[in-house]
Motif scaffolding. Structure first.
Motif, PDB file in Angstrom:
ATOM      1  N   ALA A 159     -31.182  62.144  -5.809  1.00  0.00           N
ATOM      2  CA  ALA A 159     -30.967  62.853  -7.189  1.00  0.00           C
ATOM      3  C   ALA A 159     -29.932  61.952  -7.862  1.00  0.00           C
ATOM      4  CB  ALA A 159     -30.871  64.201  -7.124  1.00  0.00           C
ATOM      5  N   GLY A 160     -28.657  61.719  -7.300  1.00  0.00           N
ATOM      6  CA  GLY A 160     -27.631  60.839  -7.706  1.00  0.00           C
ATOM      7  C   GLY A 160     -28.174  59.677  -8.028  1.00  0.00           C
ATOM      8  N   LEU A 161     -28.915  58.908  -7.080  1.00  0.00           N
ATOM      9  CA  LEU A 161     -29.227  57.435  -7.371  1.00  0.00           C
ATOM     10  C   LEU A 161     -30.201  57.397  -8.577  1.00  0.00           C
ATOM     11  CD1 LEU A 161     -29.194  54.661  -6.632  1.00  0.00           C
ATOM     12  CD2 LEU A 161     -31.483  55.331  -5.017  1.00  0.00           C
ATOM     13  N   ALA A 162     -31.087  58.604  -8.958  1.00  0.00           N
ATOM     14  CA  ALA A 162     -31.858  58.486 -10.156  1.00  0.00           C
ATOM     15  C   ALA A 162     -31.107  58.762 -11.293  1.00  0.00           C
ATOM     16  CB  ALA A 162     -33.096  59.758  -9.912  1.00  0.00           C
ATOM     17  N   ILE A 163     -29.979  59.616 -11.174  1.00  0.00           N
ATOM     18  CA  ILE A 163     -28.970  59.641 -12.365  1.00  0.00           C
ATOM     19  C   ILE A 163     -28.103  58.260 -12.755  1.00  0.00           C
ATOM     20  CG2 ILE A 163     -26.805  60.857 -13.422  1.00  0.00           C
ATOM     21  CD1 ILE A 163     -28.236  63.165 -11.662  1.00  0.00           C
ATOM     22  N   VAL A 164     -27.867  57.591 -11.721  1.00  0.00           N
ATOM     23  CA  VAL A 164     -27.445  56.209 -11.780  1.00  0.00           C
ATOM     24  C   VAL A 164     -28.315  55.478 -12.546  1.00  0.00           C
ATOM     25  CG1 VAL A 164     -26.372  54.520 -10.555  1.00  0.00           C
ATOM     26  CG2 VAL A 164     -25.495  56.540 -10.044  1.00  0.00           C
ATOM     27  N   ILE A 165     -29.469  55.392 -11.974  1.00  0.00           N
ATOM     28  CA  ILE A 165     -30.361  54.319 -12.585  1.00  0.00           C
ATOM     29  C   ILE A 165     -30.652  54.569 -13.906  1.00  0.00           C
ATOM     30  CG2 ILE A 165     -32.786  53.734 -12.477  1.00  0.00           C
ATOM     31  CD1 ILE A 165     -32.626  54.064  -9.528  1.00  0.00           C
ATOM     32  N   ALA A 166     -30.775  55.918 -14.148  1.00  0.00           N
ATOM     33  CA  ALA A 166     -31.221  56.516 -15.763  1.00  0.00           C
ATOM     34  C   ALA A 166     -29.839  55.979 -16.613  1.00  0.00           C
ATOM     35  CB  ALA A 166     -31.352  58.051 -15.873  1.00  0.00           C
ATOM     36  N   GLY A 167     -28.830  56.165 -16.042  1.00  0.00           N
ATOM     37  CA  GLY A 167     -27.568  55.863 -16.874  1.00  0.00           C
ATOM     38  C   GLY A 167     -27.567  54.431 -17.130  1.00  0.00           C
ATOM     39  N   LEU A 168     -27.834  53.525 -16.063  1.00  0.00           N
ATOM     40  CA  LEU A 168     -27.605  52.270 -16.498  1.00  0.00           C
ATOM     41  C   LEU A 168     -28.989  51.721 -17.286  1.00  0.00           C
ATOM     42  CD1 LEU A 168     -27.153  51.057 -12.559  1.00  0.00           C
ATOM     43  CD2 LEU A 168     -25.297  51.227 -14.742  1.00  0.00           C
ATOM     44  N   VAL A 169     -30.163  52.268 -17.066  1.00  0.00           N
ATOM     45  CA  VAL A 169     -31.298  51.998 -18.201  1.00  0.00           C
ATOM     46  C   VAL A 169     -30.596  52.533 -19.550  1.00  0.00           C
ATOM     47  CG1 VAL A 169     -33.239  52.765 -18.919  1.00  0.00           C
ATOM     48  CG2 VAL A 169     -33.155  52.346 -16.248  1.00  0.00           C
ATOM     49  N   GLY A 208     -24.674  56.091 -21.240  1.00  0.00           N
ATOM     50  CA  GLY A 208     -25.139  55.773 -20.034  1.00  0.00           C
ATOM     51  C   GLY A 208     -24.501  55.506 -19.035  1.00  0.00           C
ATOM     52  N   ALA A 209     -23.081  55.131 -19.433  1.00  0.00           N
ATOM     53  CA  ALA A 209     -22.090  54.826 -18.565  1.00  0.00           C
ATOM     54  C   ALA A 209     -21.458  56.313 -18.128  1.00  0.00           C
ATOM     55  CB  ALA A 209     -20.729  54.049 -19.147  1.00  0.00           C
ATOM     56  N   VAL A 210     -21.276  57.119 -18.695  1.00  0.00           N
ATOM     57  CA  VAL A 210     -20.818  58.445 -18.413  1.00  0.00           C
ATOM     58  C   VAL A 210     -21.990  59.106 -17.569  1.00  0.00           C
ATOM     59  CG1 VAL A 210     -20.450  60.935 -19.063  1.00  0.00           C
ATOM     60  CG2 VAL A 210     -19.531  58.911 -20.296  1.00  0.00           C
ATOM     61  N   PHE A 211     -23.275  59.177 -17.778  1.00  0.00           N
ATOM     62  CA  PHE A 211     -24.364  59.562 -16.780  1.00  0.00           C
ATOM     63  C   PHE A 211     -24.511  58.751 -15.548  1.00  0.00           C
ATOM     64  CE2 PHE A 211     -27.488  61.007 -20.096  1.00  0.00           C
ATOM     65  CZ  PHE A 211     -26.593  62.126 -20.735  1.00  0.00           C
ATOM     66  N   ALA A 212     -24.092  57.295 -15.439  1.00  0.00           N
ATOM     67  CA  ALA A 212     -24.031  56.839 -14.219  1.00  0.00           C
ATOM     68  C   ALA A 212     -22.995  57.223 -13.414  1.00  0.00           C
ATOM     69  CB  ALA A 212     -23.758  55.124 -14.465  1.00  0.00           C
ATOM     70  N   LEU A 213     -21.626  57.540 -14.276  1.00  0.00           N
ATOM     71  CA  LEU A 213     -20.799  58.014 -13.444  1.00  0.00           C
ATOM     72  C   LEU A 213     -20.772  59.507 -12.639  1.00  0.00           C
ATOM     73  CD1 LEU A 213     -17.719  57.759 -12.078  1.00  0.00           C
ATOM     74  CD2 LEU A 213     -16.815  58.383 -14.401  1.00  0.00           C
ATOM     75  N   ALA A 214     -21.571  60.103 -13.398  1.00  0.00           N
ATOM     76  CA  ALA A 214     -21.947  61.297 -12.902  1.00  0.00           C
ATOM     77  C   ALA A 214     -22.762  61.305 -11.864  1.00  0.00           C
ATOM     78  CB  ALA A 214     -22.535  62.245 -14.079  1.00  0.00           C
ATOM     79  N   GLY A 215     -23.793  60.277 -11.772  1.00  0.00           N
ATOM     80  CA  GLY A 215     -24.579  60.028 -10.760  1.00  0.00           C
ATOM     81  C   GLY A 215     -24.018  59.654  -9.375  1.00  0.00           C
ATOM     82  N   VAL A 216     -23.061  58.781  -9.794  1.00  0.00           N
ATOM     83  CA  VAL A 216     -22.031  58.221  -8.470  1.00  0.00           C
ATOM     84  C   VAL A 216     -21.475  59.326  -7.928  1.00  0.00           C
ATOM     85  CG1 VAL A 216     -20.006  56.899  -7.925  1.00  0.00           C
ATOM     86  CG2 VAL A 216     -21.953  55.833  -9.382  1.00  0.00           C
ATOM     87  N   LEU A 217     -20.878  60.411  -8.450  1.00  0.00           N
ATOM     88  CA  LEU A 217     -20.288  61.576  -8.192  1.00  0.00           C
ATOM     89  C   LEU A 217     -21.263  62.246  -7.051  1.00  0.00           C
ATOM     90  CD1 LEU A 217     -17.860  62.545 -11.057  1.00  0.00           C
ATOM     91  CD2 LEU A 217     -17.201  61.256  -8.977  1.00  0.00           C
ATOM     92  N   VAL A 218     -22.395  62.619  -7.631  1.00  0.00           N
ATOM     93  CA  VAL A 218     -23.351  63.145  -6.972  1.00  0.00           C
ATOM     94  C   VAL A 218     -23.685  62.587  -5.401  1.00  0.00           C
ATOM     95  CG1 VAL A 218     -25.871  64.018  -6.865  1.00  0.00           C
ATOM     96  CG2 VAL A 218     -24.503  64.188  -8.820  1.00  0.00           C
TER      97      VAL A 218
END
Length: 273
Positions: A159-169, A208-218
């Motif tokens: 799930a965290g990886l999916a959030i990171v990818i969505a943020g980078l997109v 996107g950068a904030v979302f990606a950071l949130a995914g990294v934390l997950v």
């Protein structure tokens, strides 16, 4: 007979989704989304300056709004706007996305967005009713619950990886100005187009950068088996604050979210719906 009735019902639903009322709901929803991100950014700036105890996330922004004059009326308008946005995205999931055609990918993204903004509408009405708790705490509790099941760490990590990818997109879409294809550019003056383009680039990339950071934390929460490290926008922004020059980084991220919110208001005006 059944197939004819189904076809008539589908046709009626399609016409309703393309009606002036449906387009008005879509624009109301886009406006509500823009206002929400402006509020989140403003709360984050207040947190960076030590002037707010609210969380810098969707619920914290709504609670801040509730304390303002006419806050209750504003919350009702936002809640209705979020509901309208969710219904518009549902119609896109059912009948195709303007500017994207009938592909399964865009329709699936619209369905996910519909569910997210239906949750925001629910969250808004909970704040109106005076209910709710910490959104970040609930996310951490959910993460802990999932991680206690077999394979839970993997699920949280994915799930965290999916959030990171969505943020980078989102970062990529902002840099490549992909958002422009959804806008009625012919209705803008050259100066307005340049302004909207810059707002969209900066705001979308920052979001996107904030979302990606949130995914990294997950992902970190899954790897270390520490659910307390997980969280959403609020946790990501607070992580920025704890870095060297953290207050400056937090304010820059907050300004980026505010810029996205302002772009969202422009999108409400000029998006093709």
């Amino acid at each position: 007979m059944r197939s004819m009735a189904t076809a008539r019902a589908t046709g009626t639903a399609r016409r309703a989704s393309d009606s002036p009322a449906a387009r008005a709901l879509a624009r109301a929803g886009l406006t509500a989304r823009g206002v929400l991100y402006i509020l989140i950014g403003w709360v984050a700036i207040l947190v960076a300056l030590g002037q707010s105890s609210h969380e810098a996330d969707q619920q914290g922004a709504l609670r801040l709004l509730a304390t303002q004059p006419y806050g209750l009326v504003s919350l009702w308008l936002l809640g209705i706007g979020f509901a309208g946005y969710a219904l518009w995205r549902l119609s896109e999931a059912a009948f195709g996305v303007t500017g994207e055609g009938n592909g399964a990918g865009p329709r699936l993204k619209s369905l996910v967005r519909a569910l997210i903004y239906a949750f925001f509408a629910y969250l808004t009405f909970k704040v109106i009713a005076g209910a709710g708790g910490s959104q970040t705490k609930k996310q951490q509790d959910l993460t802990a619950t999932v991680m206690h099941h077999p394979g839970g760490q993997w699920l949280v990590g994915i799930a965290g990886l999916a959030i990171v990818i969505a943020g980078l997109v989102l970062v990529s879409e902002g840099i490549r100005r992909k958002f422009l294809k959804y806008l009625q550019l012919s209705q803008m003056s050259p100066r307005t187009r340049r302004l909207v383009e810059r707002l969209g680039m900066i705001g979308t990339a920052a979001r996107g950068a904030v979302f990606a950071l949130a995914g990294v934390l997950v992902i970190e929460a899954a790897v270390t088996y520490q659910p307390a490290k997980a969280g959403g926008i609020d946790k990501a922004l607070l992580t920025l604050r704890n870095q060297p020059f953290g207050e400056v980084l937090l304010i820059l991220a907050a300004l980026g979210l505010i810029i996205f919110g302002i772009y969202g208001l422009c999108e409400a005006r000029w998006r093709r719906v």
